[in-house]
Design a protein around this motif. Sequence first.
Motif, PDB file in Angstrom:
ATOM      1  N   GLY A  68       2.635 -13.616  -7.475  1.00  9.45           N
ATOM      2  CA  GLY A  68       2.190 -13.760  -8.877  1.00  9.45           C
ATOM      3  C   GLY A  68       2.827 -12.727  -9.839  1.00  9.45           C
ATOM      4  N   GLU A  69       2.903 -13.146 -11.135  1.00 11.86           N
ATOM      5  CA  GLU A  69       3.391 -12.105 -11.889  1.00 11.86           C
ATOM      6  C   GLU A  69       2.748 -10.801 -12.066  1.00 11.86           C
ATOM      7  N   HIS A  70       1.393 -10.797 -12.169  1.00 11.00           N
ATOM      8  CA  HIS A  70       0.590  -9.628 -12.154  1.00 11.00           C
ATOM      9  C   HIS A  70       0.733  -8.604 -11.089  1.00 11.00           C
ATOM     10  N   ALA A  71       1.046  -9.334  -9.723  1.00 16.57           N
ATOM     11  CA  ALA A  71       1.006  -8.650  -8.420  1.00 16.57           C
ATOM     12  C   ALA A  71       2.245  -8.122  -8.218  1.00 16.57           C
ATOM     13  N   ALA A  72       3.463  -8.598  -8.941  1.00 17.30           N
ATOM     14  CA  ALA A  72       4.757  -8.178  -8.850  1.00 17.30           C
ATOM     15  C   ALA A  72       4.703  -6.837  -9.953  1.00 17.30           C
ATOM     16  N   ALA A  73       4.339  -7.111 -10.855  1.00 18.95           N
ATOM     17  CA  ALA A  73       3.942  -6.031 -12.073  1.00 18.95           C
ATOM     18  C   ALA A  73       3.390  -4.530 -11.351  1.00 18.95           C
ATOM     19  N   GLU A  74       2.310  -4.957 -10.647  1.00 19.76           N
ATOM     20  CA  GLU A  74       1.539  -3.821  -9.893  1.00 19.76           C
ATOM     21  C   GLU A  74       2.299  -3.362  -9.038  1.00 19.76           C
ATOM     22  N   MET A  75       3.077  -3.985  -8.290  1.00 19.05           N
ATOM     23  CA  MET A  75       4.331  -3.510  -7.022  1.00 19.05           C
ATOM     24  C   MET A  75       5.193  -2.768  -7.739  1.00 19.05           C
ATOM     25  N   VAL A  76       5.900  -3.201  -8.942  1.00 20.83           N
ATOM     26  CA  VAL A  76       6.801  -2.099  -9.578  1.00 20.83           C
ATOM     27  C   VAL A  76       6.250  -0.804 -10.014  1.00 20.83           C
ATOM     28  N   ALA A  77       4.979  -1.049 -10.617  1.00 20.96           N
ATOM     29  CA  ALA A  77       4.366   0.087 -11.360  1.00 20.96           C
ATOM     30  C   ALA A  77       4.056   1.150 -10.115  1.00 20.96           C
ATOM     31  N   HIS A  78       3.630   0.649  -8.981  1.00 20.15           N
ATOM     32  CA  HIS A  78       3.298   1.346  -7.682  1.00 20.15           C
ATOM     33  C   HIS A  78       4.727   2.195  -7.264  1.00 20.15           C
ATOM     34  N   ALA A  79       5.761   1.446  -7.198  1.00 20.12           N
ATOM     35  CA  ALA A  79       7.010   1.876  -6.923  1.00 20.12           C
ATOM     36  C   ALA A  79       7.458   3.088  -7.739  1.00 20.12           C
ATOM     37  N   HIS A  80       7.349   2.959  -8.959  1.00 17.02           N
ATOM     38  CA  HIS A  80       7.418   4.029  -9.859  1.00 17.02           C
ATOM     39  C   HIS A  80       6.613   5.122  -9.841  1.00 17.02           C
ATOM     40  N   ARG A  81       5.528   5.029  -9.357  1.00 16.93           N
ATOM     41  CA  ARG A  81       4.583   6.066  -9.157  1.00 16.93           C
ATOM     42  C   ARG A  81       4.902   6.795  -7.922  1.00 16.93           C
ATOM     43  N   ILE A  82       5.367   5.988  -7.057  1.00 23.53           N
ATOM     44  CA  ILE A  82       5.914   6.787  -5.556  1.00 23.53           C
ATOM     45  C   ILE A  82       7.052   7.536  -6.000  1.00 23.53           C
ATOM     46  N   SER A  83       8.044   6.852  -6.781  1.00 29.12           N
ATOM     47  CA  SER A  83       9.404   7.655  -7.018  1.00 29.12           C
ATOM     48  C   SER A  83       8.998   8.852  -7.799  1.00 29.12           C
TER      49      SER A  83
END
Length: 91
Positions: A68-83
């Motif tokens: 879903g779009e919401h899950a994908a947006a959370e994944m991108v935000a999570h990836a940015h936090r990890i980076s």
Amino acid sequence: MAPFPFLVWGADELRRAVVRHRIPGSRPAVAPAPLPPPAPRSPHHPLPTLLARHGWSAHRLTHALGVGEHAAAEMVAHAHRISAEHGRRTR
């Protein structure tokens, strides 16, 4: 030379017998070191997080992985936090 293999075999069996029948109190018991607690796991699967860290947008993750779009947006935000934690920039 024929008796030497039997001497080596006999010496090895004697050593094994001594080790098997060693008195338990004669040697101090060493307790194993406690294991550290497991590291907290991310709620996101590593593959989408990796893809997001390498510049995949939420829209692209939605279509490629069927999330879903919401899950994908959370994944991108999570990836940015990890980076950010690792001092790396995302694309």
